[in-house]
Design a protein around this motif. Structure first.
Motif, PDB file in Angstrom:
ATOM      1  N   ALA A   1       0.836  -1.196   0.000  1.00 24.74           N
ATOM      2  CA  ALA A   1       0.000   0.000   0.000  1.00 24.74           C
ATOM      3  C   ALA A   1       0.877   1.254   0.000  1.00 24.74           C
ATOM      4  O   ALA A   1       1.853   1.331   0.744  1.00 24.74           O
ATOM      5  CB  ALA A   1      -0.924  -0.003   1.211  1.00 24.74           C
ATOM      6  N   PRO A   2       0.571   2.217  -0.841  1.00 25.42           N
ATOM      7  CA  PRO A   2       1.360   3.459  -0.843  1.00 25.42           C
ATOM      8  C   PRO A   2       1.072   4.282   0.405  1.00 25.42           C
ATOM      9  O   PRO A   2      -0.043   4.282   0.924  1.00 25.42           O
ATOM     10  CB  PRO A   2       0.876   4.174  -2.108  1.00 25.42           C
ATOM     11  CG  PRO A   2      -0.519   3.663  -2.318  1.00 25.42           C
ATOM     12  CD  PRO A   2      -0.509   2.239  -1.838  1.00 25.42           C
ATOM     13  N   SER A   3       2.080   4.963   0.882  1.00 22.36           N
ATOM     14  CA  SER A   3       1.906   5.857   2.030  1.00 22.36           C
ATOM     15  C   SER A   3       1.971   7.297   1.531  1.00 22.36           C
ATOM     16  O   SER A   3       2.360   7.570   0.397  1.00 22.36           O
ATOM     17  CB  SER A   3       2.988   5.604   3.076  1.00 22.36           C
ATOM     18  OG  SER A   3       4.273   5.776   2.503  1.00 22.36           O
ATOM     19  N   GLY A   4       1.605   8.219   2.368  1.00 27.00           N
ATOM     20  CA  GLY A   4       1.633   9.621   1.964  1.00 27.00           C
ATOM     21  C   GLY A   4       0.295  10.069   1.402  1.00 27.00           C
ATOM     22  O   GLY A   4      -0.686   9.319   1.380  1.00 27.00           O
ATOM     23  N   GLY A   5       0.272  11.296   0.916  1.00 22.86           N
ATOM     24  CA  GLY A   5      -0.961  11.889   0.447  1.00 22.86           C
ATOM     25  C   GLY A   5      -1.177  11.730  -1.042  1.00 22.86           C
ATOM     26  O   GLY A   5      -0.505  10.939  -1.703  1.00 22.86           O
ATOM     27  N   PRO A   6      -2.118  12.492  -1.579  1.00 22.10           N
ATOM     28  CA  PRO A   6      -2.416  12.425  -3.008  1.00 22.10           C
ATOM     29  C   PRO A   6      -1.178  12.694  -3.860  1.00 22.10           C
ATOM     30  O   PRO A   6      -0.347  13.539  -3.533  1.00 22.10           O
ATOM     31  CB  PRO A   6      -3.465  13.531  -3.190  1.00 22.10           C
ATOM     32  CG  PRO A   6      -4.093  13.678  -1.844  1.00 22.10           C
ATOM     33  CD  PRO A   6      -2.996  13.428  -0.863  1.00 22.10           C
ATOM     34  N   GLY A   7      -1.065  11.968  -4.941  1.00 21.68           N
ATOM     35  CA  GLY A   7       0.070  12.154  -5.840  1.00 21.68           C
ATOM     36  C   GLY A   7       1.276  11.306  -5.493  1.00 21.68           C
ATOM     37  O   GLY A   7       2.234  11.251  -6.269  1.00 21.68           O
ATOM     38  N   GLY A   8       1.243  10.644  -4.342  1.00 20.64           N
ATOM     39  CA  GLY A   8       2.370   9.804  -3.953  1.00 20.64           C
ATOM     40  C   GLY A   8       2.266   8.420  -4.558  1.00 20.64           C
ATOM     41  O   GLY A   8       1.206   8.007  -5.039  1.00 20.64           O
ATOM     42  N   THR A   9       3.372   7.699  -4.519  1.00 22.46           N
ATOM     43  CA  THR A   9       3.394   6.325  -5.028  1.00 22.46           C
ATOM     44  C   THR A   9       4.031   5.400  -4.010  1.00 22.46           C
ATOM     45  O   THR A   9       4.867   5.824  -3.200  1.00 22.46           O
ATOM     46  CB  THR A   9       4.193   6.225  -6.349  1.00 22.46           C
ATOM     47  OG1 THR A   9       5.501   6.758  -6.152  1.00 22.46           O
ATOM     48  CG2 THR A   9       3.501   6.987  -7.466  1.00 22.46           C
ATOM     49  N   GLY A  10       3.631   4.150  -4.053  1.00 27.57           N
ATOM     50  CA  GLY A  10       4.215   3.142  -3.191  1.00 27.57           C
ATOM     51  C   GLY A  10       5.522   2.642  -3.756  1.00 27.57           C
ATOM     52  O   GLY A  10       5.956   3.057  -4.838  1.00 27.57           O
ATOM     53  N   PRO A  11       6.166   1.726  -3.061  1.00 25.05           N
ATOM     54  CA  PRO A  11       7.440   1.171  -3.554  1.00 25.05           C
ATOM     55  C   PRO A  11       7.227   0.379  -4.840  1.00 25.05           C
ATOM     56  O   PRO A  11       6.176  -0.234  -5.049  1.00 25.05           O
ATOM     57  CB  PRO A  11       7.906   0.282  -2.403  1.00 25.05           C
ATOM     58  CG  PRO A  11       6.672  -0.022  -1.609  1.00 25.05           C
ATOM     59  CD  PRO A  11       5.774   1.157  -1.757  1.00 25.05           C
ATOM     60  N   ALA A  12       8.241   0.396  -5.686  1.00 23.37           N
ATOM     61  CA  ALA A  12       8.175  -0.371  -6.928  1.00 23.37           C
ATOM     62  C   ALA A  12       8.147  -1.863  -6.602  1.00 23.37           C
ATOM     63  O   ALA A  12       8.705  -2.297  -5.593  1.00 23.37           O
ATOM     64  CB  ALA A  12       9.372  -0.043  -7.806  1.00 23.37           C
ATOM     65  N   PRO A  13       7.508  -2.660  -7.429  1.00 21.55           N
ATOM     66  CA  PRO A  13       7.476  -4.102  -7.164  1.00 21.55           C
ATOM     67  C   PRO A  13       8.870  -4.705  -7.241  1.00 21.55           C
ATOM     68  O   PRO A  13       9.666  -4.346  -8.119  1.00 21.55           O
ATOM     69  CB  PRO A  13       6.575  -4.647  -8.280  1.00 21.55           C
ATOM     70  CG  PRO A  13       6.641  -3.623  -9.369  1.00 21.55           C
ATOM     71  CD  PRO A  13       6.806  -2.306  -8.674  1.00 21.55           C
TER      72      PRO A  13
END
Length: 273
Positions: free
Chosen positions: A62-74
């Motif tokens: 699951a990505p953390s942070g607010g809008p516009g953020g991304t989670g770690p790459a697979p």
């Protein structure tokens, strides 16, 4: 006979040959690593075709942070494996990926964010659509509507591509490359660090979509380069030995014993009158 090999000139030849052979062996080993990496990708692609789908979060945290953020790459071991997720498509942020080719025909891949129960999203590549007949390669196609309500998708985990810019045209986001981080900056929620290439969907996907083929990597090309570089390395060493042997024979002929003069062939001394 081979004492000349200790002269500065021949020592220089030897050093140059050894350096060239070492570089060729290094290049062969590098191509071997690429062959192994590409073989692993092909094995994951083949395994993903028959494996049971795992929950999305097993592959894409699951990505953390607010809008516009991304989670770690697979991570590498989960790319091209099969996952499943349930959520609702965000019809306001459809992404058209232009200039994509299927069966030598140019069209668009259609990405739609699937918003999950926790408020985060994952990009789903729903498939490929050709451009309208007679329209230019950049003319946006008519995109089939998404199902209303909850949708369950099953597909392959694909890592983000690099490069490309993202803009909005005629109400739809458009890009040339599937860069998850750049697309995410245009969205009002955090997004998983990879995307899902759709295999199946419930309710069923519109038949207007054509499945995006998954191509195997050409790992045997890299294996051919391995053999090529290693043969070149061996040839450079063999070539040095052949040239040295030829030089030794030449010097042996120059320094060989002189043949005695044939006395019978010598002119007789003059007799005094």
């Amino acid at each position: 006979m081979y004492r000349f090999l200790l002269t500065p000139r021949w020592l220089g030849y030897l050093a140059l040959t050894l350096v060239a052979a070492a570089v060729m062996v290094f290049l062969g080993n590098w191509q071997l690593d690429r062959y192994r990496a590409r073989t692993a990708v092909n094995e994951r692609i083949d395994a993903g075709a028959t494996m049971s789908p795992a929950p999305l979060r097993d592959a894409l945290p699951a990505p953390s942070g607010g809008p516009g953020g991304t989670g770690p790459a697979p991570v590498e071991r989960v790319t091209w494996t099969k996952v499943t997720a349930t959520g609702r498509y965000d019809t306001a942020n459809v992404v058209l990926v232009r200039g994509r080719t299927v069966d030598n025909e140019v069209g668009f891949e259609v990405l739609t964010p699937l918003v999950l129960a926790d408020g985060t999203a994952v990009l789903v590549d729903r498939g490929w659509i050709p451009v309208a007949p007679g329209a230019g390669a950049t003319a946006q196609p008519s995109v089939p509507a998404v199902p209303a309500g909850d949708v369950t998708v099953t597909g392959r985990v694909v890592p983000s591509e690099n490069g490309g810019t993202v803009g909005r045209r005629d109400g739809k986001l458009e890009t040339r490359r599937i860069s998850v981080t750049r697309i995410a900056k245009q969205l009002p929620y955090p997004v998983a660090g990879g995307y899902v290439l759709l295999d199946e969907q419930t309710p069923a996907a519109d038949p207007a979509f054509r499945a995006v083929p998954i191509g195997h990597t050409n790992n045997w090309q890299n294996f051919g380069y391995v053999v090529q570089w290693w043969i070149f390395a061996a040839m450079s060493l063999v070539g040095y030995g052949w040239v040295a042997r030829r030089e030794a024979r030449r010097l042996a002929n120059l320094d060989g014993p002189r043949q005695p003069l044939d006395r019978a062939a010598e002119p007789a001394p003059a007799t005094p009158a």
